[in-house]
Design a protein around this motif. Structure first.
Motif, PDB file in Angstrom:
ATOM      1  N   THR A  82     -14.681   9.451  17.363  1.00  0.00           N
ATOM      2  CA  THR A  82     -13.762  10.229  18.185  1.00  0.00           C
ATOM      3  C   THR A  82     -12.331  10.008  17.726  1.00  0.00           C
ATOM      4  O   THR A  82     -11.888   8.867  17.571  1.00  0.00           O
ATOM      5  N   THR A  83     -11.619  11.085  17.498  1.00  0.00           N
ATOM      6  CA  THR A  83     -10.200  10.997  17.161  1.00  0.00           C
ATOM      7  C   THR A  83      -9.385  11.085  18.437  1.00  0.00           C
ATOM      8  O   THR A  83      -9.555  12.015  19.230  1.00  0.00           O
ATOM      9  N   ILE A  84      -8.525  10.110  18.639  1.00  0.00           N
ATOM     10  CA  ILE A  84      -7.635  10.105  19.801  1.00  0.00           C
ATOM     11  C   ILE A  84      -6.296  10.682  19.368  1.00  0.00           C
ATOM     12  O   ILE A  84      -5.622  10.128  18.496  1.00  0.00           O
ATOM     13  N   ARG A  85      -5.919  11.782  19.963  1.00  0.00           N
ATOM     14  CA  ARG A  85      -4.661  12.450  19.629  1.00  0.00           C
ATOM     15  C   ARG A  85      -3.567  11.966  20.586  1.00  0.00           C
ATOM     16  O   ARG A  85      -3.732  12.039  21.802  1.00  0.00           O
ATOM     17  N   ILE A  86      -2.474  11.487  20.019  1.00  0.00           N
ATOM     18  CA  ILE A  86      -1.374  10.966  20.844  1.00  0.00           C
ATOM     19  C   ILE A  86      -0.099  11.746  20.550  1.00  0.00           C
ATOM     20  O   ILE A  86       0.371  11.785  19.414  1.00  0.00           O
ATOM     21  N   ALA A  87       0.466  12.363  21.571  1.00  0.00           N
ATOM     22  CA  ALA A  87       1.763  13.020  21.433  1.00  0.00           C
ATOM     23  C   ALA A  87       2.842  11.964  21.583  1.00  0.00           C
ATOM     24  O   ALA A  87       2.892  11.255  22.592  1.00  0.00           O
ATOM     25  N   ILE A  88       3.690  11.833  20.563  1.00  0.00           N
ATOM     26  CA  ILE A  88       4.755  10.832  20.619  1.00  0.00           C
ATOM     27  C   ILE A  88       6.117  11.520  20.558  1.00  0.00           C
ATOM     28  O   ILE A  88       6.312  12.481  19.829  1.00  0.00           O
ATOM     29  N   SER A  89       7.044  11.024  21.341  1.00  0.00           N
ATOM     30  CA  SER A  89       8.405  11.543  21.317  1.00  0.00           C
ATOM     31  C   SER A  89       9.089  11.116  20.025  1.00  0.00           C
ATOM     32  O   SER A  89       8.921   9.987  19.558  1.00  0.00           O
ATOM     33  N   THR A  90       9.857  12.027  19.454  1.00  0.00           N
ATOM     34  CA  THR A  90      10.507  11.761  18.165  1.00  0.00           C
ATOM     35  C   THR A  90      11.762  10.928  18.354  1.00  0.00           C
ATOM     36  O   THR A  90      12.887  11.370  18.112  1.00  0.00           O
ATOM     37  N   THR A  91      11.565   9.709  18.794  1.00  0.00           N
ATOM     38  CA  THR A  91      12.623   8.739  19.034  1.00  0.00           C
ATOM     39  C   THR A  91      12.156   7.389  18.518  1.00  0.00           C
ATOM     40  O   THR A  91      10.936   7.116  18.511  1.00  0.00           O
ATOM     41  N   PRO A  92      13.075   6.522  18.118  1.00  0.00           N
ATOM     42  CA  PRO A  92      12.665   5.174  17.706  1.00  0.00           C
ATOM     43  C   PRO A  92      11.957   4.381  18.793  1.00  0.00           C
ATOM     44  O   PRO A  92      11.320   3.372  18.500  1.00  0.00           O
ATOM     45  N   LEU A  93      12.045   4.832  20.062  1.00  0.00           N
ATOM     46  CA  LEU A  93      11.282   4.174  21.118  1.00  0.00           C
ATOM     47  C   LEU A  93       9.783   4.224  20.837  1.00  0.00           C
ATOM     48  O   LEU A  93       9.022   3.389  21.332  1.00  0.00           O
ATOM     49  N   SER A  94       9.360   5.199  20.047  1.00  0.00           N
ATOM     50  CA  SER A  94       7.940   5.333  19.694  1.00  0.00           C
ATOM     51  C   SER A  94       7.545   4.423  18.540  1.00  0.00           C
ATOM     52  O   SER A  94       6.423   4.530  18.023  1.00  0.00           O
ATOM     53  N   ALA A  95       8.419   3.520  18.142  1.00  0.00           N
ATOM     54  CA  ALA A  95       8.196   2.669  16.971  1.00  0.00           C
ATOM     55  C   ALA A  95       6.842   1.962  16.955  1.00  0.00           C
ATOM     56  O   ALA A  95       6.173   1.948  15.908  1.00  0.00           O
TER      57      ALA A  95
END
Length: 325
Positions: free
Chosen positions: A32-45
């Motif tokens: 299973t592939t888990i798709r994660i939407a991440i905000s384009t900010t360094p907080l997503s580091a």
């Protein structure tokens, strides 16, 4: 060869070759592939580093990152079924809790007390926030941008100041300020840095560090929090290792984030020291959600109604297992 010998030989042949045949022809189990939407900010580091350093693979989970320009958009993508998990501020969680109960907050993984900024064009008179009376302030609706703005007015003793909220996307805030379509904007990084990089001394930032402690969180819909529980545990294990990597190799960590987000190192370093990367899901987050919900009702940012029971939205089962195993 006697018939008995032939039968034995055939049995041995089949016993040896049949498993090999089946192993080559049977379909391999689907991962299973888990798709994660991440905000384009360094907080997503932590998520970026876990992906780029193969930490998700190390924990036997296949992760696909889908970058989006803001936690509110990530949350919407998760709710719409476009992704399985989303990164968002607690403000996005708070606003959505008034209209739905079908999501769960799995963990906080980053914090900052200086990621949001209230910016205006630089003039001597604009150094006082009271000068924004009856002015237009650009804000991202139902996000940390909105709560931060009202908090700053309250903290500076200007809670009675009336101003007009102009709702727009995070990407549109900087251009709107430069075009004088609004008088100030409340924006998160990296958009603040980009505006300073573009306009330099023409931009003034109202002092606000410490006004609002933003948390960045991993959110799932309710069904997936059970259906993909073990994958969530492994994802959180990978994030825990990514946070250790950030501490041990900060320069390399910043370079990885810079490359992934296609941001300059200067842009990443602009806010890096304001970030705390750690996994948690504690009472301070619950308290912040309750505080923001009371503000949302009092300020009529949401329709007047009973406050949500945020204990229903916090699900620390995967986090507890990830940390303790």
């Amino acid at each position: 060869m006697k018939p008995t010998g032939i039968i034995i030989a055939l049995a041995l042949f089949v016993g040896i070759t049949l498993p090999l045949f089946l192993s080559n022809t049977a379909p391999s189990p689907q991962i299973t592939t888990i798709r994660i939407a991440i905000s384009t900010t360094p907080l997503s580091a932590p998520l970026i580093i876990a992906k780029q350093q193969g930490l998700f693979n190390r924990h036997n989970v296949n992760v696909e990152l889908q970058p989006l320009p803001g936690g509110h958009l990530c949350f919407d993508a998760m709710i719409n079924g476009d992704v399985d998990l989303a990164t968002s501020s607690e403000s996005v969680v708070m606003f959505n809790s008034f209209t739905r109960q079908d999501f769960r907050l799995l963990a906080s993984f980053a914090e900052s007390d200086n990621d949001l900024k209230l910016l205006t064009l630089h003039t001597d008179k604009n150094r006082n926030i009271a000068q924004l009376k009856h002015k237009k302030v650009g804000i991202v609706k139902a996000s940390a941008s909105e709560f931060f703005t009202d908090s700053l007015f309250i903290v500076t003793g200007q809670e009675d100041i009336e101003f007009k909220k102009i709702y727009m996307s995070a990407q549109a805030l900087g251009p709107a300020l430069l075009a004088k379509e609004v008088d100030a904007i409340a924006v998160w990084e990296p958009y603040g840095y980009r505006l300073f990089e573009q306009a330099g001394e023409d931009i003034y930032q109202y002092p606000s560090k410490g006004t609002y402690n933003l948390s960045f969180n991993l959110v799932s819909n309710e069904i997936n929090s059970s259906l993909h529980f073990e994958q969530h545990v492994n994802i959180l294990k990978a994030l825990n290792e990514a946070q250790a990597f950030i501490i041990q190799s900060p320069e390399l960590a910043k370079q990885i984030v810079s490359d992934y987000l296609n941001m300059s190192m200067a842009a990443v370093e602009w806010s890096w020291n304001d970030y705390i990367f750690r996994l948690s899901l504690n009472n301070s987050l619950l308290s912040m959600l309750q505080t923001q919900a009371r503000w949302a009702v009092a300020s009529e940012a949401v329709s007047k109604q009973p406050l949500p029971d945020f204990r229903l939205y916090l699900n620390d089962a995967a986090l507890v297992k990830a940390i303790n195993h």
